[in-house]
Design an enzyme around this catalytic site. Structure first.
Site, PDB file in Angstrom:
ATOM      1  N   GLY A   1       0.839  -1.189   0.000  1.00  0.00           N
ATOM      2  CA  GLY A   1       0.000   0.000   0.000  1.00  0.00           C
ATOM      3  C   GLY A   1       0.872   1.236   0.000  1.00  0.00           C
ATOM      4  O   GLY A   1       2.030   1.185   0.451  1.00  0.00           O
TER       5      GLY A   1
ATOM      6  N   GLN B  71       3.154   9.926   1.354  1.00  0.00           N
ATOM      7  CA  GLN B  71       4.445   9.230   1.406  1.00  0.00           C
ATOM      8  C   GLN B  71       5.350   9.600   0.236  1.00  0.00           C
ATOM      9  O   GLN B  71       6.545   9.293   0.260  1.00  0.00           O
ATOM     10  CB  GLN B  71       4.241   7.715   1.436  1.00  0.00           C
ATOM     11  CG  GLN B  71       3.626   7.223   2.746  1.00  0.00           C
ATOM     12  CD  GLN B  71       3.498   5.720   2.746  1.00  0.00           C
ATOM     13  OE1 GLN B  71       2.522   5.189   2.253  1.00  0.00           O
ATOM     14  NE2 GLN B  71       4.483   5.027   3.284  1.00  0.00           N
TER      15      GLN B  71
ATOM     16  N   CYS C  14       6.428  -0.175   7.478  1.00  0.00           N
ATOM     17  CA  CYS C  14       5.954   0.967   6.694  1.00  0.00           C
ATOM     18  C   CYS C  14       7.104   1.429   5.813  1.00  0.00           C
ATOM     19  O   CYS C  14       8.245   1.534   6.286  1.00  0.00           O
ATOM     20  CB  CYS C  14       5.534   2.086   7.650  1.00  0.00           C
ATOM     21  SG  CYS C  14       5.030   3.602   6.814  1.00  0.00           S
ATOM     22  N   LEU C  15       6.802   1.727   4.553  1.00  0.00           N
ATOM     23  CA  LEU C  15       7.845   2.196   3.637  1.00  0.00           C
ATOM     24  C   LEU C  15       8.446   3.523   4.100  1.00  0.00           C
ATOM     25  O   LEU C  15       9.545   3.868   3.694  1.00  0.00           O
ATOM     26  CB  LEU C  15       7.275   2.350   2.215  1.00  0.00           C
ATOM     27  CG  LEU C  15       6.801   1.047   1.541  1.00  0.00           C
ATOM     28  CD1 LEU C  15       6.124   1.365   0.215  1.00  0.00           C
ATOM     29  CD2 LEU C  15       7.958   0.077   1.344  1.00  0.00           C
TER      30      LEU C  15
ATOM     31  N   HIS D 256      -3.856   0.926   8.115  1.00  0.00           N
ATOM     32  CA  HIS D 256      -2.517   1.536   8.053  1.00  0.00           C
ATOM     33  C   HIS D 256      -2.502   2.690   7.040  1.00  0.00           C
ATOM     34  O   HIS D 256      -2.009   3.787   7.335  1.00  0.00           O
ATOM     35  CB  HIS D 256      -1.503   0.450   7.673  1.00  0.00           C
ATOM     36  CG  HIS D 256      -0.095   0.922   7.530  1.00  0.00           C
ATOM     37  ND1 HIS D 256       0.923   0.480   8.347  1.00  0.00           N
ATOM     38  CD2 HIS D 256       0.481   1.806   6.670  1.00  0.00           C
ATOM     39  CE1 HIS D 256       2.047   1.073   7.990  1.00  0.00           C
ATOM     40  NE2 HIS D 256       1.808   1.871   6.970  1.00  0.00           N
ATOM     41  N   GLU D 257      -3.058   2.438   5.848  1.00  0.00           N
ATOM     42  CA  GLU D 257      -3.015   3.461   4.788  1.00  0.00           C
ATOM     43  C   GLU D 257      -3.954   4.618   5.109  1.00  0.00           C
ATOM     44  O   GLU D 257      -3.610   5.785   4.872  1.00  0.00           O
ATOM     45  CB  GLU D 257      -3.350   2.833   3.430  1.00  0.00           C
ATOM     46  CG  GLU D 257      -2.409   1.726   2.986  1.00  0.00           C
ATOM     47  CD  GLU D 257      -0.944   2.118   2.996  1.00  0.00           C
ATOM     48  OE1 GLU D 257      -0.632   3.317   2.843  1.00  0.00           O
ATOM     49  OE2 GLU D 257      -0.100   1.229   3.185  1.00  0.00           O
TER      50      GLU D 257
ATOM     51  N   HIS E 227      -2.318   7.064   7.340  1.00  0.00           N
ATOM     52  CA  HIS E 227      -1.371   7.984   6.687  1.00  0.00           C
ATOM     53  C   HIS E 227      -2.058   9.291   6.288  1.00  0.00           C
ATOM     54  O   HIS E 227      -1.442  10.362   6.342  1.00  0.00           O
ATOM     55  CB  HIS E 227      -0.781   7.342   5.430  1.00  0.00           C
ATOM     56  CG  HIS E 227       0.451   6.523   5.677  1.00  0.00           C
ATOM     57  ND1 HIS E 227       1.601   7.054   6.213  1.00  0.00           N
ATOM     58  CD2 HIS E 227       0.723   5.214   5.436  1.00  0.00           C
ATOM     59  CE1 HIS E 227       2.527   6.097   6.301  1.00  0.00           C
ATOM     60  NE2 HIS E 227       2.021   4.968   5.847  1.00  0.00           N
TER      61      HIS E 227
HETATM   62 ZN    ZN Z   1       3.006   3.161   5.877  1.00  0.00          ZN
END
Ligand code: ZN
Length: 182
Positions: A48, A53, A110-111, A152-153, A156
């Site tokens: 995701g 991000q 998480c990226l 999670h997304e 963000h």
């Molecule tokens: Zn993330």
């Protein structure tokens, strides 16, 4: 185009993202942004990605949990996480409702917090509504790992990271996670 993924500490990850005007969704800049998010997520790789991000403070998510990403997990891990492949899709201006009092705890990463993971309690079931990349209304009912990805997304877009929800004593480098936790 592949964008640079912003890391934790950058204020863009800590503010609520702007809603997209539905009439703008079909315009070239938003369509290009979605294409960039898809490519960036695939290249990372991740399951995701939220627009903040890549430093774009818009309420846009891309999600895809490919079967090939499951190759490193055991059948037992996939089963207990209720993790199944999810095809690529886009969610714009989402709302999220928790559908279950049941909370499940698993490690996630998480990226934007590259190299670390932690155990995060999440609701087992959620409903997400919003618009797709064609500006059509969509409603998603999800449970298990897909529900975790959605939470999670969605976070963000509110300026929230898994760091805010994790069980802090489980915070670990990804390397140590693979050494000690599984
Ligand atoms: Zn993330």
């Amino acid at each position: 185009m592949i964008a640079h993924i912003i890391q934790t500490g950058d204020p863009v990850l800590r503010v609520k993202a702007n809603a997209v005007e539905p009439a703008e969704i079909l315009t070239q800049p938003i369509q290009q942004l979605i294409a960039t998010m898809k490519e960036t997520m695939e290249q990372a790789p991740g399951v995701g990605l939220a627009a903040p991000q890549i430093a774009e403070s818009w309420q846009i998510l891309v999600i895809e949990d490919k079967k090939e990403y499951h190759l490193n997990a055991t059948a037992e891990q996939l089963k207990e996480r209720e993790r199944y492949p999810v095809p690529f899709h886009v969610i714009i201006n989402p709302t999220l409702t928790i559908d279950s009092k049941e909370i499940v705890e698993f490690y996630e990463g998480c990226l934007s917090v590259a190299g670390f993971v932690a155990k995060v309690p999440r609701a087992l079931k959620v409903t997400v509504s919003g618009l797709n990349e064609k500006a059509e209304p969509i409603t998603i009912k999800a449970r298990g790992w897909y529900a975790r990805i959605l939470q999670h997304e969605f976070d963000h877009l509110q300026g929230t990271l898994f760091l805010d929800r994790m069980l802090t004593r489980t915070f670990s480098t990804t390397e140590n996670y693979f050494t000690y936790c599984c």
